[in-house]
Design a protein around this motif. Structure first.
Motif, PDB file in Angstrom:
ATOM      1  N   ASP A  83       0.824  -1.215   0.000  1.00 45.68           N
ATOM      2  CA  ASP A  83       0.000   0.000   0.000  1.00 45.68           C
ATOM      3  C   ASP A  83       0.855   1.260   0.000  1.00 45.68           C
ATOM      4  OD1 ASP A  83      -2.282  -1.534  -0.045  1.00 45.68           O
ATOM      5  OD2 ASP A  83      -2.652  -1.367   2.121  1.00 45.68           O
ATOM      6  N   SER A  84       1.956   1.249   0.775  1.00 52.12           N
ATOM      7  CA  SER A  84       2.795   2.448   0.825  1.00 52.12           C
ATOM      8  C   SER A  84       3.515   2.669  -0.506  1.00 52.12           C
ATOM      9  CB  SER A  84       3.809   2.351   1.958  1.00 52.12           C
ATOM     10  OG  SER A  84       4.769   1.350   1.672  1.00 52.12           O
ATOM     11  N   ARG A  85       3.878   1.593  -1.190  1.00 47.86           N
ATOM     12  CA  ARG A  85       4.576   1.740  -2.475  1.00 47.86           C
ATOM     13  C   ARG A  85       3.628   2.033  -3.630  1.00 47.86           C
ATOM     14  NH1 ARG A  85      10.020  -0.800  -2.803  1.00 47.86           N
ATOM     15  NH2 ARG A  85      10.614  -1.213  -0.661  1.00 47.86           N
ATOM     16  N   SER A  86       2.328   1.790  -3.461  1.00 46.41           N
ATOM     17  CA  SER A  86       1.403   2.028  -4.560  1.00 46.41           C
ATOM     18  C   SER A  86       0.657   3.355  -4.426  1.00 46.41           C
ATOM     19  CB  SER A  86       0.398   0.868  -4.648  1.00 46.41           C
ATOM     20  OG  SER A  86      -0.378   0.808  -3.475  1.00 46.41           O
ATOM     21  N   GLN A  87       1.003   4.169  -3.456  1.00 45.66           N
ATOM     22  CA  GLN A  87       0.405   5.498  -3.350  1.00 45.66           C
ATOM     23  C   GLN A  87       0.908   6.349  -4.514  1.00 45.66           C
ATOM     24  OE1 GLN A  87       1.607   6.823   0.509  1.00 45.66           O
ATOM     25  NE2 GLN A  87       0.033   5.619   1.564  1.00 45.66           N
ATOM     26  N   PRO A  88       0.079   7.263  -5.007  1.00 47.66           N
ATOM     27  CA  PRO A  88       0.465   8.051  -6.189  1.00 47.66           C
ATOM     28  C   PRO A  88       1.777   8.820  -6.019  1.00 47.66           C
ATOM     29  CG  PRO A  88      -1.863   8.326  -5.747  1.00 47.66           C
ATOM     30  CD  PRO A  88      -1.299   7.531  -4.609  1.00 47.66           C
ATOM     31  N   ASP A  89       1.999   9.430  -4.863  1.00 45.60           N
ATOM     32  CA  ASP A  89       3.238  10.188  -4.709  1.00 45.60           C
ATOM     33  C   ASP A  89       4.450   9.263  -4.683  1.00 45.60           C
ATOM     34  OD1 ASP A  89       2.452   9.153  -2.261  1.00 45.60           O
ATOM     35  OD2 ASP A  89       3.298  10.805  -1.096  1.00 45.60           O
ATOM     36  N   ALA A  90       4.306   8.055  -4.110  1.00 47.34           N
ATOM     37  CA  ALA A  90       5.421   7.106  -4.105  1.00 47.34           C
ATOM     38  C   ALA A  90       5.687   6.594  -5.521  1.00 47.34           C
ATOM     39  CB  ALA A  90       5.121   5.937  -3.167  1.00 47.34           C
ATOM     40  N   LEU A  91       4.626   6.361  -6.286  1.00 53.59           N
ATOM     41  CA  LEU A  91       4.810   5.916  -7.670  1.00 53.59           C
ATOM     42  C   LEU A  91       5.481   7.003  -8.512  1.00 53.59           C
ATOM     43  CD1 LEU A  91       1.452   4.070  -8.381  1.00 53.59           C
ATOM     44  CD2 LEU A  91       3.702   3.059  -8.096  1.00 53.59           C
ATOM     45  N   GLU A  92       5.074   8.241  -8.295  1.00 55.12           N
ATOM     46  CA  GLU A  92       5.672   9.344  -9.056  1.00 55.12           C
ATOM     47  C   GLU A  92       7.156   9.497  -8.705  1.00 55.12           C
ATOM     48  OE1 GLU A  92       5.162  14.143  -9.780  1.00 55.12           O
ATOM     49  OE2 GLU A  92       3.984  13.148  -8.236  1.00 55.12           O
ATOM     50  N   ARG A  93       7.475   9.425  -7.413  1.00 51.15           N
ATOM     51  CA  ARG A  93       8.869   9.547  -6.988  1.00 51.15           C
ATOM     52  C   ARG A  93       9.707   8.415  -7.578  1.00 51.15           C
ATOM     53  NH1 ARG A  93      10.773   6.927  -2.918  1.00 51.15           N
ATOM     54  NH2 ARG A  93       8.771   6.800  -1.851  1.00 51.15           N
ATOM     55  N   ARG A  94       9.190   7.210  -7.545  1.00 51.49           N
ATOM     56  CA  ARG A  94       9.930   6.057  -8.083  1.00 51.49           C
ATOM     57  C   ARG A  94      10.093   6.185  -9.602  1.00 51.49           C
ATOM     58  NH1 ARG A  94      13.678   2.917  -8.213  1.00 51.49           N
ATOM     59  NH2 ARG A  94      13.329   0.739  -8.689  1.00 51.49           N
ATOM     60  N   ALA A  95       9.067   6.686 -10.306  1.00 53.23           N
ATOM     61  CA  ALA A  95       9.173   6.870 -11.749  1.00 53.23           C
ATOM     62  C   ALA A  95      10.229   7.923 -12.078  1.00 53.23           C
ATOM     63  CB  ALA A  95       7.817   7.279 -12.321  1.00 53.23           C
ATOM     64  N   ARG A  96      10.273   8.995 -11.308  1.00 54.47           N
ATOM     65  CA  ARG A  96      11.295  10.021 -11.550  1.00 54.47           C
ATOM     66  C   ARG A  96      12.692   9.469 -11.281  1.00 54.47           C
ATOM     67  NH1 ARG A  96       9.148  14.620 -13.022  1.00 54.47           N
ATOM     68  NH2 ARG A  96       7.133  15.266 -12.210  1.00 54.47           N
ATOM     69  N   GLU A  97      12.817   8.612 -10.251  1.00 53.95           N
ATOM     70  CA  GLU A  97      14.114   7.999  -9.962  1.00 53.95           C
ATOM     71  C   GLU A  97      14.571   7.125 -11.126  1.00 53.95           C
ATOM     72  OE1 GLU A  97      13.516   5.887  -6.351  1.00 53.95           O
ATOM     73  OE2 GLU A  97      13.600   7.677  -5.096  1.00 53.95           O
ATOM     74  N   LEU A  98      13.629   6.527 -11.820  1.00 51.49           N
ATOM     75  CA  LEU A  98      13.958   5.675 -12.959  1.00 51.49           C
ATOM     76  C   LEU A  98      14.129   6.468 -14.249  1.00 51.49           C
ATOM     77  CD1 LEU A  98      11.601   2.667 -12.253  1.00 51.49           C
ATOM     78  CD2 LEU A  98      14.076   2.755 -11.994  1.00 51.49           C
ATOM     79  N   GLY A  99      13.943   7.776 -14.192  1.00 53.87           N
ATOM     80  CA  GLY A  99      14.156   8.617 -15.362  1.00 53.87           C
ATOM     81  C   GLY A  99      12.905   8.828 -16.197  1.00 53.87           C
ATOM     82  N   MET A 100      11.757   8.467 -15.710  1.00 58.23           N
ATOM     83  CA  MET A 100      10.518   8.667 -16.457  1.00 58.23           C
ATOM     84  C   MET A 100      10.034  10.094 -16.265  1.00 58.23           C
ATOM     85  SD  MET A 100       8.431   5.243 -15.587  1.00 58.23           S
ATOM     86  CE  MET A 100       8.905   3.668 -16.202  1.00 58.23           C
TER      87      MET A 100
END
Length: 188
Positions: A83-100
Motif C-alpha cells: 500500500d505504501s509503495r502504490s500510493q500516487p506520490d510514491a509511484l511518481e517519486r519512483r518513476a522520476r528515480e527511474l528517469g521517467m
C-alpha cells in the motif's frame, strides 16, 4: 427349632431329580466375573487412549493457531508495504528515480490509419533540489536499493543520461545505469 425337610414324594420328587441342586456354585459365576472385569478394563483403556488423542489434537490446534497468527501478521505487514509503495506520490517519486517523465499530449490512431490529435514529445520539468530523506525521517524503513542507482540527488537528470557518479562506496553497490534516450510519445 426347625424341622428337617420331609422327603419329597410323587411328582415333586421327579422334578427335584431333573433340576440341579440350588447350592452355591462358583463354576457358574467365574465367566460372568471375567466378562465384567474385561469390559471394565477395556473401557478404561479406551478412555485413556481417547483422552490422549484429544490432548494431542489440542496441542496441534494451539500450534496451528499460533502459526496462523504469525502468518496473518506477516501478510498484514506485506500489505502495508504494498500500500505504501502504490500510493500516487510514491509511484511518481519512483518513476522520476527511474528517469521517467510525464507524457505530453497524446495522439490517437483511427481504424483507417489517420492520426487524431497533435502528439508532442514528453519533456522533463527542470529538476527541483530536494534533500534526500534520512532513514530515521522515513519511519525507520530500510532504504530502497533501487534508489541508489539514481545518485545522491534522488532525481534523474532531465536529459535521461546517467546521473553523476556518487561516492566510491555507492558506485560499488549500485548497478550500472545505461545511457538511453528518454522515452518518446507513440506518434513518432
Amino acid at each position: 427349632m426347625s424341622k428337617p425337610a420331609a422327603p419329597l414324594k410323587g411328582r415333586a420328587a421327579r422334578l427335584a431329580r431333573l433340576m440341579p441342586s440350588t447350592g452355591p456354585s462358583t463354576a457358574a459365576r467365574t465367566p460372568f466375573v471375567l466378562l465384567v472385569v474385561l469390559l471394565l478394563g477395556g473401557g478404561l483403556i479406551t478412555l485413556l487412549l481417547l483422552n490422549s488423542a484429544l490432548n494431542e489434537g489440542s496441542f496441534r490446534l494451539s500450534e496451528l493457531k499460533r502459526d496462523t497468527t504469525e502468518l496473518t501478521d506477516e501478510q498484514q505487514a506485506l500489505q502495508r508495504d504494498v500500500d505504501s509503495r502504490s500510493q500516487p506520490d510514491a509511484l511518481e517519486r519512483r518513476a522520476r528515480e527511474l528517469g521517467m517523465v510525464p507524457g505530453g499530449s497524446p495522439a490517437f490512431l483511427d481504424p483507417d490509419g489517420t492520426v487524431r490529435g497533435n502528439p508532442t514529445e514528453a519533456t522533463a520539468p527542470p529538476p527541483s533540489p530536494s534533500p534526500t530523506p534520512s532513514p530515521r525521517a522515513s519511519g525507520g524503513a530500510a532504504p530502497d536499493p533501487d534508489a541508489t542507482a539514481t545518485g545522491a540527488s534522488g532525481s534523474a537528470s532531465p536529459s535521461g543520461s546517467a546521473p553523476a557518479p556518487a561516492a566510491e562506496s555507492d558506485s560499488a553497490t549500485a548497478p550500472a545505469v545505461e545511457s538511453t534516450p528518454p522515452p518518446t510519445s507513440p506518434g513518432r
